[in-house]
Each structure stands twice: as C-alpha cells, then as structure tokens.
Write a protein that holds these residues in place. Structure first.
Motif, PDB file in Angstrom:
ATOM      1  N   ASP A   7      41.545  36.792  46.721  1.00 25.61           N
ATOM      2  CA  ASP A   7      41.851  35.691  46.132  1.00 25.61           C
ATOM      3  C   ASP A   7      43.555  35.903  46.251  1.00 25.61           C
ATOM      4  N   THR A   8      44.326  34.816  46.084  1.00 26.86           N
ATOM      5  CA  THR A   8      45.574  35.662  45.850  1.00 26.86           C
ATOM      6  C   THR A   8      46.253  33.641  46.019  1.00 26.86           C
ATOM      7  N   CYS A  13      46.400  39.523  43.042  1.00 24.61           N
ATOM      8  CA  CYS A  13      46.092  39.233  44.040  1.00 24.61           C
ATOM      9  C   CYS A  13      44.607  39.916  43.979  1.00 24.61           C
ATOM     10  N   HIS A  34      52.260  38.715  47.495  1.00 23.15           N
ATOM     11  CA  HIS A  34      50.431  39.381  48.236  1.00 23.15           C
ATOM     12  C   HIS A  34      50.575  39.321  49.996  1.00 23.15           C
ATOM     13  N   SER A  35      51.287  37.952  50.297  1.00 26.21           N
ATOM     14  CA  SER A  35      51.095  38.444  52.048  1.00 26.21           C
ATOM     15  C   SER A  35      51.076  40.556  52.325  1.00 26.21           C
ATOM     16  N   ARG A  37      50.831  43.163  50.124  1.00 25.34           N
ATOM     17  CA  ARG A  37      49.753  44.160  49.304  1.00 25.34           C
ATOM     18  C   ARG A  37      47.759  43.108  49.933  1.00 25.34           C
ATOM     19  N   ILE A  38      47.792  42.536  50.469  1.00 30.42           N
ATOM     20  CA  ILE A  38      46.220  41.783  50.424  1.00 30.42           C
ATOM     21  C   ILE A  38      46.045  42.831  51.105  1.00 30.42           C
ATOM     22  N   TYR A  61      36.679  33.951  50.094  1.00 31.00           N
ATOM     23  CA  TYR A  61      37.781  34.044  49.475  1.00 31.00           C
ATOM     24  C   TYR A  61      38.133  32.457  48.287  1.00 31.00           C
ATOM     25  N   GLY A  70      50.099  30.285  48.057  1.00 30.08           N
ATOM     26  CA  GLY A  70      48.958  32.087  47.438  1.00 30.08           C
ATOM     27  C   GLY A  70      47.304  31.824  48.529  1.00 30.08           C
ATOM     28  N   ALA A  74      44.869  33.736  51.157  1.00 23.49           N
ATOM     29  CA  ALA A  74      44.026  33.700  51.420  1.00 23.49           C
ATOM     30  C   ALA A  74      43.139  33.357  52.794  1.00 23.49           C
TER      31      ALA A  74
END
Length: 229
Positions: A7-8, A13, A34-35, A37-38, A61, A70, A74
């Motif tokens: 989930d973002t 995140c 997010h982009s 870290r995910i 997701y 976000g 995801a």
C-alpha cells in the motif's frame, strides 16, 4: 496460502506477507518517497522470510482511494510484479483496510473512515464487521466534510458504538463535530491480509493487466460531465 500485500495510497508506505498462517510486515511514514522505498521494502521482506515471488498465490494492493500518485504507484508495482510472476491480483479498498485495522484494535464493529482528500473534501467509508471482516454499509465516496457527516448520521442507530480511522477527522474536526480519538491514521498493508485472503478464497482475483486504481474524484467529475452516463 502465501499473499504479498502493498500500500502506498497515503503518506504511509507498507508491505505485508501472509506466509501460511503467519503475517509479517513493514510500515514507514515516508511522504513523497514511495517510489524509492516500496521495491526495497518488498525485496527485504521476501528475503527475510525466504520466499520468492513465484511461491506466492497472489499479490494484493491498496487500490485507493488516496493520493493520486500514491495509488498509481501501488497499482503499477502490483501489476508489474504479478505480470512478471504470472500471479493473480487482489484489489483491496484502502478505506476497508483502515476499517479492518481499527476494528481489530478496538473490537468495535462499526467503523467510520475519512481520509483527507484535500480541496475541502474527504474520502468516505462506512463499515461494519461481520464474522471478523469489515463490510461496507454505504458506497465509498469523495465528499465535503459536512456531507460526509450527514451520510454517517443517516445510518446512525440508537445505541451503536463507533470507532474512527483516517486523517480526515482531524483535518475537518469542526465540520464533522468530532472530538473523539482516532485509532488508525493511515492504511497498513498488514490489515489487508485478512481481506485479501477472503477475497482469494471467494475467487475475487483479477488478471494483472485488468487491475484498475480507484480515485473516486475522477468518478465524481465524470458523472458531472454533460451527455455522459
């Protein structure tokens, strides 16, 4: 059963893994990262639990609503991973995931969820837990806070107890006549796992190429266009 959930949709995140009957997760507050870290979070969790993508049964997701960027992140990550590993996808409502976590924390069956949607609006979700899983009482929507309050009140029954989740309650407390505590501020992929497992057992999977994010605001705008159904 093995399910990966991501989930973002908000400032948070998160990644979670259902491995058999055990759940493992990682959660971070990382606005606008997010982009970056995910994927490392996914890779780290899978490595720690010694499981490969091909060993999963499905990928879940957070389909939204939430931040436009976000939700798209995801959706894109889930689609790419599922397509590459030839896995089905489970689309889980961000609002439902928050309601599920709030219910599990408090044991209160009725959960009211509002996410701050900016522009003086909130993403609205009204849920009740049935046999341990939350179900929507009303359709998800994007609304001005005062209209969200009216929708909640329209379903209010004498003596019902409620718990609350989401950033919208704090952002528009005066419009919502709100002074209670908030159990869950952001969605967490770990809370999606029970919903995802039930969806999988109910054959609610979709193909990777068919998944669609839920924005709600676009849906509302589309309805207002002339000569459109």
């Amino acid at each position: 059963m093995n399910i990966l959930a991501i989930d973002t949709a908000t400032e948070a995140c998160s990644v979670a893994l259902l491995k058999g009957e055990e759940a493992f997760s990682t959660f971070e507050i990382c606005p606008q990262q997010h982009s970056q870290r995910i994927l490392p979070m996914i890779d780290d969790l899978l490595k720690k639990q010694d499981i490969k993508l091909k060993e999963l049964d499905a990928i879940a997701y957070g389909r939204g609503p939430g931040s436009f960027t976000g939700v798209r992140i995801a959706t894109g990550i889930a689609q790419g991973l599922a397509f590459g590993a030839e896995l089905p996808v489970l689309q889980i409502s961000t609002l439902a995931a928050m309601a599920q976590e709030a219910y599990e924390k408090t044991g209160v069956a009725h959960v009211r969820v509002l996410i701050d949607a900016r522009m003086q609006e909130v993403y609205f979700g009204d849920y009740v837990a049935v046999n341990g899983l939350v179900e929507a009482r009303q359709e998800e929507a994007v609304l001005p806070p005062n209209e969200a309050f009216e929708k909640f009140e329209s379903e209010h029954a004498q003596g019902e107890q409620y718990t609350f989740a989401g950033t919208g309650w704090q952002a528009y407390a005066s419009d919502l006549h709100f002074s209670s505590s908030i159990e869950v501020l952001y969605p967490n992929a770990k809370a999606m796992l029970k919903l995802a497992k039930q969806a999988y057992l109910s054959a609610q999977t979709v193909k990777a190429e068919e998944i669609q994010p839920t924005y709600l605001r676009d849906k509302v705008t589309w309805k207002k266009l002339p000569n459109k159904e």
